[in-house]
Design a protein around this motif. Structure first.
Motif, mmCIF file in Angstrom:
data_model
loop_
_atom_site.group_PDB
_atom_site.id
_atom_site.type_symbol
_atom_site.label_atom_id
_atom_site.label_comp_id
_atom_site.label_asym_id
_atom_site.label_seq_id
_atom_site.Cartn_x
_atom_site.Cartn_y
_atom_site.Cartn_z
ATOM 1 N N TYR A 1 0.786 -1.279 0.144
ATOM 2 C CA TYR A 1 0.025 0.036 -0.101
ATOM 3 C C TYR A 1 0.959 1.147 0.025
ATOM 4 N N THR A 2 0.853 1.956 -0.920
ATOM 5 C CA THR A 2 1.481 3.254 -1.132
ATOM 6 C C THR A 2 0.553 4.481 -0.823
ATOM 7 N N ARG A 3 1.288 5.023 -0.142
ATOM 8 C CA ARG A 3 0.638 6.418 0.346
ATOM 9 C C ARG A 3 1.251 7.839 -0.593
ATOM 10 N N HIS A 4 0.306 8.364 -1.314
ATOM 11 C CA HIS A 4 0.686 9.484 -2.388
ATOM 12 C C HIS A 4 0.203 10.719 -1.819
ATOM 13 N N SER A 5 0.836 11.808 -2.066
ATOM 14 C CA SER A 5 0.496 13.267 -1.478
ATOM 15 C C SER A 5 -0.337 13.483 -2.793
ATOM 16 N N LEU A 6 -1.191 14.641 -2.583
ATOM 17 C CA LEU A 6 -1.893 15.310 -3.486
ATOM 18 C C LEU A 6 -0.802 15.702 -4.488
ATOM 19 N N TYR B 1 -1.606 17.237 -8.430
ATOM 20 C CA TYR B 1 -2.965 18.270 -7.892
ATOM 21 C C TYR B 1 -2.376 18.722 -6.812
ATOM 22 N N GLN B 2 -2.892 20.029 -6.190
ATOM 23 C CA GLN B 2 -2.702 20.859 -5.142
ATOM 24 C C GLN B 2 -4.051 21.451 -4.662
ATOM 25 N N ILE B 3 -4.198 21.900 -3.429
ATOM 26 C CA ILE B 3 -5.195 22.904 -2.995
ATOM 27 C C ILE B 3 -4.591 24.310 -3.416
ATOM 28 N N ASP B 4 -5.525 25.198 -4.016
ATOM 29 C CA ASP B 4 -5.176 26.681 -4.332
ATOM 30 C C ASP B 4 -5.208 27.088 -3.088
ATOM 31 N N PRO B 5 -4.028 28.081 -2.677
ATOM 32 C CA PRO B 5 -4.080 28.650 -1.572
ATOM 33 C C PRO B 5 -5.006 29.745 -1.339
ATOM 34 N N ASP B 6 -5.150 30.421 -2.593
ATOM 35 C CA ASP B 6 -6.096 31.272 -2.783
ATOM 36 C C ASP B 6 -7.405 31.062 -2.861
ATOM 37 N N ASP B 7 -8.220 30.355 -3.407
ATOM 38 C CA ASP B 7 -9.482 29.888 -3.524
ATOM 39 C C ASP B 7 -9.740 28.580 -2.925
ATOM 40 N N ALA C 1 -6.364 14.420 -0.794
ATOM 41 C CA ALA C 1 -7.040 15.728 -0.522
ATOM 42 C C ALA C 1 -7.404 15.937 0.887
ATOM 43 N N SER C 2 -7.802 14.609 1.501
ATOM 44 C CA SER C 2 -8.325 14.783 2.781
ATOM 45 C C SER C 2 -7.068 15.102 3.649
ATOM 46 N N ARG C 3 -5.993 14.344 3.693
ATOM 47 C CA ARG C 3 -4.826 14.530 4.161
ATOM 48 C C ARG C 3 -4.342 16.090 4.140
ATOM 49 N N ALA C 4 -4.451 16.650 2.983
ATOM 50 C CA ALA C 4 -4.055 17.888 2.729
ATOM 51 C C ALA C 4 -4.891 18.747 3.545
ATOM 52 N N VAL C 5 -5.950 18.441 3.905
ATOM 53 C CA VAL C 5 -6.839 19.359 4.695
ATOM 54 C C VAL C 5 -6.318 19.273 6.367
ATOM 55 N N LEU C 6 -5.985 18.085 6.753
ATOM 56 C CA LEU C 6 -5.397 18.005 7.824
ATOM 57 C C LEU C 6 -4.080 18.839 8.062
ATOM 58 N N ASP C 7 -3.501 18.806 6.960
ATOM 59 C CA ASP C 7 -2.175 19.622 7.056
ATOM 60 C C ASP C 7 -2.313 21.097 7.275
ATOM 61 N N ILE C 8 -3.308 21.498 6.479
ATOM 62 C CA ILE C 8 -3.849 22.812 6.649
ATOM 63 C C ILE C 8 -4.435 23.140 8.135
ATOM 64 N N GLY D 1 -12.543 16.449 9.551
ATOM 65 C CA GLY D 1 -12.074 17.574 9.031
ATOM 66 C C GLY D 1 -13.077 17.823 7.726
ATOM 67 N N VAL D 2 -13.382 16.701 7.331
ATOM 68 C CA VAL D 2 -13.940 16.719 5.820
ATOM 69 C C VAL D 2 -15.384 16.353 5.931
ATOM 70 N N TRP D 3 -16.399 17.294 5.447
ATOM 71 C CA TRP D 3 -17.608 17.145 5.368
ATOM 72 C C TRP D 3 -18.066 15.924 4.378
ATOM 73 N N ALA D 4 -17.634 16.071 3.094
ATOM 74 C CA ALA D 4 -17.905 15.223 2.204
ATOM 75 C C ALA D 4 -16.677 14.993 1.003
ATOM 76 N N TRP D 5 -16.472 13.872 0.592
ATOM 77 C CA TRP D 5 -15.182 13.776 -0.204
ATOM 78 C C TRP D 5 -15.657 14.503 -1.759
ATOM 79 N N ASN D 6 -16.944 14.166 -2.225
ATOM 80 C CA ASN D 6 -17.043 14.639 -3.316
ATOM 81 C C ASN D 6 -17.155 16.199 -3.493
ATOM 82 N N ILE D 7 -17.484 16.714 -2.283
ATOM 83 C CA ILE D 7 -17.476 18.371 -2.438
ATOM 84 C C ILE D 7 -16.276 18.687 -2.206
ATOM 85 N N LEU D 8 -15.378 18.231 -1.485
ATOM 86 C CA LEU D 8 -13.949 18.695 -1.186
ATOM 87 C C LEU D 8 -13.319 18.677 -2.670
#
Length: 370
Positions: A13-18, A23-29, A64-71, A117-124
């Protein structure tokens, strides 16, 4: 002759970052964007292959969920707290600085399956962190001087590499996390070991979907200590029921809880529902999972007012004994200082419950938490 079927060796099992996946979470929007094209994630990334789109979506959910935890930890400076402790298999819950030593606390509990920290994966993935995660709730509460604790009810096992995972999405061997074997037990453990005897004097719970049932269990099995410290519960599209609740608990819900329920009518007037007052949460989008985001302002305003007021006055004196219609109506009148509005003095939303169910006294404290 019995032939034992061959069991293939599971792939590592390999864990990848976003970012590993482009991909990345845009810091602006706050959108999840493709690094190469700067385009937001789209489920139809490959118009020619539905299978490829599903595989891409599934591959991005956890990173993406782990990126939320990082934020939450890096940007919001929330402290990860090991449950039950770092010396054994554990998951993390997240607290704003000084949250568990202050007077006022908001506890955020997500629904089934997702990371804390995540309400819904699809919305995230489709709408970004401002709609798909609790981050804006945390910021709004902090601006009002409230501490925030984000629970992690779906992380119930630890993978061989020591990372907490969910039964809903992890395939492979894992070790159960003591006290967090299920979502309900996780909420109960945090309540009994971290909140019940903490210095916090006024707590508000914000629950989404299935997590409402876990908080109802606190009210059911630990009534006196729960109402002594809890100012309110804000349910969002909750799946809880009133089955087997005593009259004191039902009276408390009438005065100490509100339920934001998805409405596509665009009408924000109150509607009736069994258990507690209900607010129609305007949601004319195609996704019901947008509701936690769309009702955020109303929920934060409600919990702020309740926390400032403190626990429902005198609720502990009424106990949670045998239910009957007269007792329930009297409890509500005494606690609210007003006359009930329905037949026999019972609010309309409670009439079916009180006529059709009989409740027994519950012992204080659920043994599974202690």
């Amino acid at each position: 002759m019995f032939i034992r079927p061959h069991k293939p060796t599971p792939e590592p099992y390999t864990r990848h970052s976003l970012r590993d996946l482009g991909y990345q979470i845009d810091p602006d929007d706050g959108q999840v964007r493709n690094i190469s094209t700067n385009e937001p994630f789209a489920f139809t990334e490959d118009p020619a292959s539905k299978k490829a789109n599903i595989e891409l979506y599934n591959s991005l959910v956890h990173p993406a969920s782990r990126a939320v935890l990082d934020i939450m930890t890096d940007t919001l400076h929330m402290e990860p707290i090991a449950v039950p402790d770092a010396g054994q298999p554990h998951c993390f819950i997240y607290a704003t600085p000084g949250a568990l030593s202050g007077d006022k606390l908001v506890v955020l509990v997500v629904g089934n399956g997702t990371f804390g920290g995540v309400w819904a994966w699809n919305i995230l993935l489709k709408q970004g962190i401002h709609h798909g995660s609790v981050i804006d709730y945390v910021r709004d509460c902090e601006q009002r001087g409230l501490g925030v604790l984000v629970l992690n009810p779906n992380m119930n096992i630890v993978a061989p590499d020591g990372v907490a995972e969910s039964y809903n999405s992890y395939v492979g061997r894992g070790t159960e996390i003591k006290g967090s074997e299920t979502a309900d037990e996780h909420v109960g453990y945090v309540w009994s070991h971290m909140l019940r005897d903490s210095p916090v004097r006024s707590i508000a719970f914000v629950t989404y979907s299935t997590s409402g049932s876990a908080v109802i269990d606190l009210l059911k099995y630990d009534y006196e200590r729960f109402v002594e410290k809890t100012a309110c519960v804000a349910f969002i599209d909750s799946t809880h029921s009133l089955f087997d609740l005593g009259s004191g608990s039902i009276a408390w819900l009438e005065l100490g809880a509100q339920h934001w329920e998805t409405s596509v009518s665009g009408n924000s007037t109150s509607v009736d529902r069994v258990g507690c007052p209900v607010v129609a949460a305007d949601n004319t989008t195609e996704s019901r999972e947008m509701t936690p985001s769309l009702c955020r302002n109303g929920v934060v305003e409600y919990v702020t007012e309740c926390i400032e007021r403190g626990p429902v006055p005198d609720a502990i004196e009424f106990g949670d004994g045998q239910n009957n219609a007269a007792n329930l109506a009297q409890l509500i009148d005494d606690l609210s200082g007003s006359d009930s509005d329905g037949a026999d003095g019972i609010p309309d939303r409670l009439s079916n419950v009180t006529m059709n169910q009989s409740f027994e006294v519950k012992e204080d404290g659920y043994i599974g938490w202690d």
